[in-house]
Design a protein around this motif. Structure first.
Motif, PDB file in Angstrom:
ATOM      1  N   ASP A   1       0.647  -1.202   0.047  1.00  0.00           N
ATOM      2  CA  ASP A   1      -0.082  -0.021  -0.038  1.00  0.00           C
ATOM      3  C   ASP A   1       0.779   1.259   0.001  1.00  0.00           C
ATOM      4  OD1 ASP A   1      -2.149  -1.758   0.301  1.00  0.00           O
ATOM      5  OD2 ASP A   1      -2.003  -1.858   2.329  1.00  0.00           O
ATOM      6  N   VAL A   2       1.995   1.227  -0.242  1.00  0.00           N
ATOM      7  CA  VAL A   2       3.111   2.365  -0.188  1.00  0.00           C
ATOM      8  C   VAL A   2       2.656   3.306  -1.638  1.00  0.00           C
ATOM      9  CG1 VAL A   2       5.371   3.107  -0.312  1.00  0.00           C
ATOM     10  CG2 VAL A   2       4.945   1.382   1.058  1.00  0.00           C
ATOM     11  N   ASN A   3       2.598   2.647  -2.549  1.00  0.00           N
ATOM     12  CA  ASN A   3       2.507   3.285  -3.739  1.00  0.00           C
ATOM     13  C   ASN A   3       1.231   3.941  -3.907  1.00  0.00           C
ATOM     14  OD1 ASN A   3       5.191   3.401  -4.801  1.00  0.00           O
ATOM     15  ND2 ASN A   3       5.043   1.245  -5.434  1.00  0.00           N
TER      16      ASN A   3
ATOM     17  N   ASP B   1      16.313  -4.521  10.748  1.00  0.00           N
ATOM     18  CA  ASP B   1      15.740  -5.940  10.724  1.00  0.00           C
ATOM     19  C   ASP B   1      14.737  -6.115   9.480  1.00  0.00           C
ATOM     20  OD1 ASP B   1      13.370  -4.226  11.094  1.00  0.00           O
ATOM     21  OD2 ASP B   1      12.889  -5.140  13.156  1.00  0.00           O
ATOM     22  N   GLY B   2      14.606  -5.021   8.414  1.00  0.00           N
ATOM     23  CA  GLY B   2      13.883  -5.226   7.314  1.00  0.00           C
ATOM     24  C   GLY B   2      12.342  -5.300   7.261  1.00  0.00           C
ATOM     25  N   LYS B   3      11.896  -4.756   8.632  1.00  0.00           N
ATOM     26  CA  LYS B   3      10.372  -5.058   8.694  1.00  0.00           C
ATOM     27  C   LYS B   3       9.543  -3.618   8.575  1.00  0.00           C
ATOM     28  CE  LYS B   3      10.969  -9.182  11.545  1.00  0.00           C
ATOM     29  NZ  LYS B   3      10.682 -10.014  12.708  1.00  0.00           N
ATOM     30  N   THR B   4      10.383  -2.590   9.026  1.00  0.00           N
ATOM     31  CA  THR B   4       9.769  -1.234   8.870  1.00  0.00           C
ATOM     32  C   THR B   4      10.274  -0.455   7.962  1.00  0.00           C
ATOM     33  OG1 THR B   4       9.329  -1.572  11.482  1.00  0.00           O
ATOM     34  CG2 THR B   4       9.267   0.747  10.497  1.00  0.00           C
TER      35      THR B   4
ATOM     36  N   ARG C   1       5.468  10.811   1.116  1.00  0.00           N
ATOM     37  CA  ARG C   1       4.383  10.799   0.140  1.00  0.00           C
ATOM     38  C   ARG C   1       3.879  12.074   0.148  1.00  0.00           C
ATOM     39  NH1 ARG C   1      -0.563   6.695   1.689  1.00  0.00           N
ATOM     40  NH2 ARG C   1       0.687   5.014   0.624  1.00  0.00           N
ATOM     41  N   ASN C   2       3.057  12.431  -1.048  1.00  0.00           N
ATOM     42  CA  ASN C   2       2.214  13.672  -1.064  1.00  0.00           C
ATOM     43  C   ASN C   2       1.103  13.481   0.061  1.00  0.00           C
ATOM     44  OD1 ASN C   2       2.419  14.044  -4.285  1.00  0.00           O
ATOM     45  ND2 ASN C   2       2.964  15.533  -2.896  1.00  0.00           N
ATOM     46  N   ASN C   3       0.587  14.696   0.544  1.00  0.00           N
ATOM     47  CA  ASN C   3      -0.440  14.240   1.751  1.00  0.00           C
ATOM     48  C   ASN C   3      -1.762  13.890   0.968  1.00  0.00           C
ATOM     49  OD1 ASN C   3      -1.969  14.852   3.836  1.00  0.00           O
ATOM     50  ND2 ASN C   3      -2.092  17.205   3.714  1.00  0.00           N
ATOM     51  N   PHE C   4      -1.622  12.454   0.919  1.00  0.00           N
ATOM     52  CA  PHE C   4      -2.523  11.736   0.506  1.00  0.00           C
ATOM     53  C   PHE C   4      -2.695  10.429   1.226  1.00  0.00           C
ATOM     54  CE2 PHE C   4      -3.890   8.177  -2.498  1.00  0.00           C
ATOM     55  CZ  PHE C   4      -4.974   8.746  -3.013  1.00  0.00           C
ATOM     56  N   ASN C   5      -3.892  10.158   2.087  1.00  0.00           N
ATOM     57  CA  ASN C   5      -3.846   9.034   2.641  1.00  0.00           C
ATOM     58  C   ASN C   5      -5.794   8.501   2.827  1.00  0.00           C
ATOM     59  OD1 ASN C   5      -2.939   6.887   4.256  1.00  0.00           O
ATOM     60  ND2 ASN C   5      -3.420   8.186   6.386  1.00  0.00           N
ATOM     61  N   LYS C   6      -6.056   7.612   2.695  1.00  0.00           N
ATOM     62  CA  LYS C   6      -7.147   6.773   2.630  1.00  0.00           C
ATOM     63  C   LYS C   6      -7.931   7.445   1.593  1.00  0.00           C
ATOM     64  CE  LYS C   6      -7.078   5.580   7.689  1.00  0.00           C
ATOM     65  NZ  LYS C   6      -7.422   5.965   8.853  1.00  0.00           N
ATOM     66  N   ASN C   7      -7.217   7.599   0.386  1.00  0.00           N
ATOM     67  CA  ASN C   7      -7.766   7.954  -0.866  1.00  0.00           C
ATOM     68  C   ASN C   7      -8.151   9.497  -0.858  1.00  0.00           C
ATOM     69  OD1 ASN C   7      -7.607   5.564  -2.233  1.00  0.00           O
ATOM     70  ND2 ASN C   7      -9.380   4.880  -1.268  1.00  0.00           N
ATOM     71  N   VAL C   8      -7.777  10.255   0.193  1.00  0.00           N
ATOM     72  CA  VAL C   8      -8.108  11.775   0.367  1.00  0.00           C
ATOM     73  C   VAL C   8      -6.731  12.394   0.003  1.00  0.00           C
ATOM     74  CG1 VAL C   8      -8.640  13.532   1.901  1.00  0.00           C
ATOM     75  CG2 VAL C   8      -9.927  11.247   1.931  1.00  0.00           C
TER      76      VAL C   8
ATOM     77  N   LEU D   1       6.124  -4.626   7.223  1.00  0.00           N
ATOM     78  CA  LEU D   1       6.210  -5.802   6.149  1.00  0.00           C
ATOM     79  C   LEU D   1       5.546  -7.071   6.708  1.00  0.00           C
ATOM     80  CD1 LEU D   1       7.479  -6.566   3.437  1.00  0.00           C
ATOM     81  CD2 LEU D   1       9.522  -7.666   4.682  1.00  0.00           C
ATOM     82  N   VAL D   2       4.278  -7.398   6.082  1.00  0.00           N
ATOM     83  CA  VAL D   2       3.598  -8.564   6.467  1.00  0.00           C
ATOM     84  C   VAL D   2       3.583  -9.514   5.353  1.00  0.00           C
ATOM     85  CG1 VAL D   2       1.480  -9.258   7.221  1.00  0.00           C
ATOM     86  CG2 VAL D   2       2.279  -7.188   8.043  1.00  0.00           C
ATOM     87  N   ASP D   3       4.045 -10.701   5.323  1.00  0.00           N
ATOM     88  CA  ASP D   3       3.971 -11.683   4.347  1.00  0.00           C
ATOM     89  C   ASP D   3       4.541 -11.065   2.906  1.00  0.00           C
ATOM     90  OD1 ASP D   3       3.026 -13.694   5.919  1.00  0.00           O
ATOM     91  OD2 ASP D   3       0.923 -13.058   5.731  1.00  0.00           O
ATOM     92  N   SER D   4       5.617 -10.412   3.061  1.00  0.00           N
ATOM     93  CA  SER D   4       6.246  -9.723   1.894  1.00  0.00           C
ATOM     94  C   SER D   4       5.379  -8.619   1.039  1.00  0.00           C
ATOM     95  CB  SER D   4       6.471 -10.849   0.523  1.00  0.00           C
ATOM     96  OG  SER D   4       7.379 -12.109   1.039  1.00  0.00           O
ATOM     97  N   VAL D   5       4.674  -8.159   1.876  1.00  0.00           N
ATOM     98  CA  VAL D   5       3.906  -6.946   1.376  1.00  0.00           C
ATOM     99  C   VAL D   5       3.811  -5.912   2.540  1.00  0.00           C
ATOM    100  CG1 VAL D   5       1.439  -6.254   0.925  1.00  0.00           C
ATOM    101  CG2 VAL D   5       2.067  -8.474   0.334  1.00  0.00           C
ATOM    102  N   TRP D   6       4.141  -4.406   1.958  1.00  0.00           N
ATOM    103  CA  TRP D   6       4.363  -3.613   2.685  1.00  0.00           C
ATOM    104  C   TRP D   6       2.947  -2.877   2.946  1.00  0.00           C
ATOM    105  CZ3 TRP D   6       8.305  -2.534   5.301  1.00  0.00           C
ATOM    106  CH2 TRP D   6       9.886  -2.987   4.935  1.00  0.00           C
ATOM    107  N   THR D   7       2.363  -2.975   4.173  1.00  0.00           N
ATOM    108  CA  THR D   7       1.102  -2.570   4.582  1.00  0.00           C
ATOM    109  C   THR D   7       1.187  -1.833   5.877  1.00  0.00           C
ATOM    110  OG1 THR D   7      -1.216  -3.359   4.706  1.00  0.00           O
ATOM    111  CG2 THR D   7       0.598  -4.733   5.413  1.00  0.00           C
ATOM    112  N   ASN D   8      -0.429  -1.567   6.510  1.00  0.00           N
ATOM    113  CA  ASN D   8      -0.435  -1.151   7.743  1.00  0.00           C
ATOM    114  C   ASN D   8      -0.002   0.444   7.716  1.00  0.00           C
ATOM    115  OD1 ASN D   8      -1.612  -3.745   8.843  1.00  0.00           O
ATOM    116  ND2 ASN D   8       0.427  -4.055   9.661  1.00  0.00           N
ATOM    117  N   ILE D   9      -0.143   1.120   6.728  1.00  0.00           N
ATOM    118  CA  ILE D   9       0.280   2.651   6.497  1.00  0.00           C
ATOM    119  C   ILE D   9      -0.226   3.416   7.687  1.00  0.00           C
ATOM    120  CG2 ILE D   9       0.462   4.645   5.139  1.00  0.00           C
ATOM    121  CD1 ILE D   9       1.513   1.937   3.708  1.00  0.00           C
ATOM    122  N   GLU D  10       0.987   4.087   8.395  1.00  0.00           N
ATOM    123  CA  GLU D  10       0.408   4.942   9.585  1.00  0.00           C
ATOM    124  C   GLU D  10       1.206   6.308   9.210  1.00  0.00           C
ATOM    125  OE1 GLU D  10       1.731   3.424  13.135  1.00  0.00           O
ATOM    126  OE2 GLU D  10       1.071   1.613  12.719  1.00  0.00           O
TER     127      GLU D  10
END
Length: 639
Positions: free
Chosen positions: A215-217, A230-233, A238-245, A263-272
């Motif tokens: 969900d990074v791009n 550790d390669g996990k964080t 990013r432009n001021n764009f989050n949750k499609n706003v 990183l969860v199961d080779s996917v970058w997610t949980n955007i904060e």
């Protein structure tokens, strides 16, 4: 008599302690210097100069310290002392010329630049010579970086290369391989996305399939990134764009923000989104310290020095963040400081168009004191910096390689990624021990000569018999080891064709002890004519006395023959001549009936042990030179 011996022992011990203390001080000074802690190093080098310990070396190092501290008024004083030294390295003629420019002595500077050229020096980059920031040219008197183009640049913008394990992450606006591109109106290129490729894959073309998963791009600008050890964080811009706003400030501008992904199961997610972001100013270009406790970034938030500044925030153990702290006016200027990066040793690198530089955005490194307080910034110079924008610097953990980006001429696209290899400082070190009992020999003299036979450094071993000397790469040396109670030894040392990651060369010595070494007054020194090795009449009279002594007075006495030359002539010739003198002395004694077995060794030492100051730096009379053209006799055994 015993009390006199005790007093003598105490005096010798105190002298040894003093020498060890100064050697330790030089070692600490060199360590501080190599870590960019030039303020503290300068204090140590001053102390060495005050006690006349390895003074020439300390003067050169102190001059460099002042140059790196942007203090041309002081550096020019010590560079002047340096260039007056015998056999000073050629680069110091260049450095003195640049320091003179720093104090606006342009006519004198040109004079010394001609001397540098006449001595074989090479002015590699005319642009560098025109730089008004003298410390840049001094820092880069010897090239430290070599560049090569990478194979994954595109005709668009590519930057922010970051290695993690066997992967290279980078930011690009290429978006190649898709039919519909989202175009950024500012420059007419597609929006930026984060890509990842195998480090060792030099064949496969990079297209849209190399975008990182998760969900990074987005459809707007994303990147550059930094990743935890550790390669996990991941932290990313990013432009001021989050949750499609997409949000804008009061002026209708969409600012940058920093976000966090896991990183969860080779996917970058949980955007904060990080808490110190704002809709009203930008925060971007995140960089993590190696221990993961600090996050550095660039921001134009209110309260800075102007433009964008470098800040950091503590990352607490519970995952919260400390209040952003501005790095201060040593780093930040009224203009823009961007793209921070922290290497494995805690040194900050960043880009700026506010500090004196070669082009537009230049890349700089910080220097710090022993308390990790930043004391100065240094321009990395060419070839890292150019007349255009140079930014997004990254260095691998071993300090020998990395990447940066530039829009300099000759690239593939608008911004291109360049790989570099860094030439690290090289150290020659080793241990000197006794060949019989394997114990360390303290206070042994270590003398370093270059390939032309010129002495360039001299140190002594410490309590543990250890020594270390900084040397250049791609050079040949001769190392001479001497100690009053041991036979001297020498080695040829080469730093050519060694791996660029190598930080030190080891040369250990095991010296044979000389038993009961005594120099008897009755064994008079004999002398030789200039450029000759024949036995003179006056020398024959002294040799006859030695023959009589060894035949009648001490029939079991064993000796050693040491011969020397004066400083005139080349070192190679003087080495040869002194050996001829030693051989002539040996042959005379044997011809008079002395058993060759009673002469353990006959050696020539050239001009290595002058009895006075006639080393070529001061005028000397013929009588004074005569004292150095000699043979001495050392008693090895009496009974």
């Amino acid at each position: 008599m015993k009390s006199k011996n005790y007093i003598l022992i105490i005096i010798i011990s105190l002298l040894n302690i003093s020498v060890f203390a100064q050697y330790g001080k030089q070692k600490r000074a060199d360590n501080l210097f190599n870590k960019f802690s030039f303020v503290d190093a300068s204090v140590k080098y001053k102390e060495l100069i005050d006690v006349n310990f390895n003074k020439d070396y300390a003067i050169r190092q102190l001059a460099d310290c002042y140059a790196f501290m942007r203090n041309p008024d002081s550096s020019v004083v010590y560079y002047k002392k340096a260039v007056e030294q015998n056999n000073v390295p050629t680069e110091y003629l260049y450095k003195y010329s640049q320091a003179l420019r720093g104090v606006k002595e342009y006519k004198e500077s040109r004079l010394w630049m001609r001397k540098f050229e006449d001595a074989g020096g090479d002015i590699a980059d005319a642009k560098l010579m025109k730089d008004a920031n003298f410390v840049t040219t001094i820092f880069n008197a010897k090239p430290q970086y070599s560049l090569k183009k990478v194979n994954f640049n595109s005709k668009f913008s590519d930057f922010g290369a970051f290695e993690q394990g066997d992967k290279i992450y980078f930011t690009s606006s290429r978006d190649e391989g898709v039919s519909t591109k989202h175009i950024y109106g500012w420059d007419g290129q597609p929006f930026l996305d984060v890509y990842v490729k195998d480090k060792n894959d030099s064949v496969t073309p990079v297209n849209h399939k190399f975008k990182i998963k998760g969900d990074v791009n987005t459809i707007y600008h994303d990147g550059p990134v930094t990743i935890s050890s550790d390669g996990k964080t991941m932290y990313f811009s990013r432009n001021n764009f989050n949750k499609n706003v997409l949000k804008k400030d009061k002026k209708g501008i969409t600012n940058l923000k920093i976000y966090k992904a896991t990183l969860v199961d080779s996917v970058w997610t949980n955007i904060e989104e990080l808490p110190f972001n704002s809709d009203n100013y930008s925060t971007g270009h995140p960089a993590l310290s190696s221990d993961g406790t600090k996050l550095y970034f660039a921001s134009d938030m209110p309260g800075g020095f102007g433009g964008s500044d470098i800040y950091f925030s503590y990352i607490n153990s519970d995952g919260t963040y400390g209040k952003p702290q501005n790095l201060g006016d040593i780093v930040n200027t009224k203009k823009n400081e961007l793209f921070p990066f922290i290497n494995s040793e805690g040194t900050l690198f960043f880009s700026s168009d506010g500090h004196p530089g070669i082009g537009l955005l230049d890349i700089f490194a910080t220097t710090s004191d022993k308390n990790d307080n930043i004391t100065n910034v240094i321009n990395l110079g060419v070839p890292v910096n150019s007349s255009k924008d140079d930014f997004s610097f990254f260095m691998n953990s071993d300090g020998t390689s990395g990447y940066f980006a530039s829009n300099r001429d000759g690239g593939v696209g608008s911004d291109d990624i360049y790989a570099y290899n860094r030439v690290l400082p090289l150290k020659l070190e080793g241990t000197v021990t006794d060949a019989i009992n394997n114990k360390p020999i303290a206070s042994a003299n270590i003398t370093l000569f270059d390939a032309a036979g010129m002495q360039i450094a001299e140190v002594q071993t410490d309590f543990n018999g250890h020594y270390e000397i900084n040397i250049d790469r791609n050079a040949d040396y001769k190392l001479l080891i001497s100690d009053p109670k041991h036979a001297s030894d020498a080695k040829l040392i080469s730093s050519k064709n060694i791996d660029k990651a190598t930080r030190s060369i080891t040369a250990d010595f095991s010296l044979n002890p000389v038993k009961d070494v005594v120099k008897l007054a009755e064994l008079n020194t004999i002398y030789f004519d200039f450029d000759r090795y024949n036995i003179r009449n006056d020398a024959a009279l002294e040799l006859d006395k030695i023959v009589n002594m060894m035949t009648n007075t001490y029939p079991n006495m064993v000796i050693k023959i040491d011969s020397y030359a004066d400083s005139r002539g080349t070192r190679v010739f003087n080495d040869w001549l002194s050996k001829k003198r030693a051989k002539a002395t040996f042959d005379y004694l044997v011809s008079k009936g002395i058993n060759p077995d009673r002469i353990t060794k006959y050696q020539g030492f050239g001009e290595d042990d002058l009895v006075n100051g006639c080393d070529g730096s001061v005028p000397c009379t013929e009588q004074e030179h005569q004292l150095n053209r000699r043979t001495e006799f050392i008693v090895i055994k009496m009974n």
